[in-house]
Design an enzyme around this catalytic site. Sequence first.
Site, short mmCIF file in Angstrom:
data_model
loop_
_atom_site.label_atom_id
_atom_site.label_comp_id
_atom_site.label_asym_id
_atom_site.label_seq_id
_atom_site.Cartn_x
_atom_site.Cartn_y
_atom_site.Cartn_z
N ASP A 76 0.81 -1.21 0.00
CA ASP A 76 0.00 0.00 0.00
C ASP A 76 0.85 1.26 0.00
O ASP A 76 2.07 1.21 0.14
CB ASP A 76 -0.96 -0.01 1.21
N ASN A 145 -7.36 -2.47 14.42
CA ASN A 145 -8.77 -2.76 14.13
C ASN A 145 -8.92 -3.96 13.19
O ASN A 145 -9.99 -4.20 12.64
CB ASN A 145 -9.46 -1.53 13.51
N HIS A 147 -7.23 -4.47 10.34
CA HIS A 147 -6.97 -4.26 8.91
C HIS A 147 -5.69 -4.98 8.47
O HIS A 147 -4.76 -5.18 9.26
CB HIS A 147 -6.96 -2.78 8.52
N GLU A 152 -9.58 -1.77 5.44
CA GLU A 152 -10.22 -1.46 6.73
C GLU A 152 -11.45 -2.35 6.92
O GLU A 152 -11.94 -2.96 5.96
CB GLU A 152 -10.65 0.01 6.73
#
Length: 250
Positions: A76, A145, A147, A152
């Site tokens: 990314d 979280n 990801h 996400e």
Amino acid sequence: MVKLKKIGNIKIIICQDKQEVAQEGAKIFAEDTKENPSIVLGLATGETPVGMYQELIRMHKEEGLDFSRVTSFNLDEYVGLSGDHSQSYRYFMDDNLFNHINIDKAKTHVPSGIAEDVSVSCQKYEGDIKAQRGIDLQLLGIGSNGHIAFNEPGSPSESRTREVGLTEKTIKDNARFFENESEVPRKAVTMGIATILEAKKIVLLATGSNKAEVVARAIKSPATTDIPASFLQNHPDCVFVIDQEVANGL
Ligand code: GLP
């Protein structure tokens, strides 16, 4: 001494501390690279893989580990940051790994954060991976979280390389790398869950008590878009390399 465990499809290597996680992760990457010198690696950023990269650099310098035929694809990049921005993931990779080993920079790929046409550039990224016949060995971290890369919660399992918005949680988590929270880009380009799951083998590194709960959910809860890392349960060759603090949550 590491402990081995398996929950469902996921193999787990439990290490004493983050130094051992770095060594065990590097061992897998070094062995696979020696076996297949033209290996296609998927690489990750964040704090977690830094120790593993340092160990690979040591193996290159002291043991002659050869990267000259390796191709790499990063997961990314932040939208709006060019490769010379100190918080871009291209800069991170050059600084933490590529500048210190004998990889051919022309064979290293990081999604562009400044493409004029993002969707064309994302399609080209997918095409470039396919042209190499896919990723042989993919490294991952995990966000607090759940990801993976910048997929996400809510990211569909069939998602591919695309532009995404970052959650408040991720912006807060990643603010530590920037002067202040307002400087964290709100968007990123990321490989999708499907792109990641097509890798032949996946290694996820996780360390520290703040990752314990999310790693346990990724491994044990049913695969769900609420925890993108839980889709790794569907992969036939996925190993989690974790420290004792993370293992305590299992
Ligand atoms: C970022 C990256 C992820 C990484 C995550 C965890 O959001 N996009 O690929 O796994 O951070 O980072 P850290 O290792 O710093 O906890």
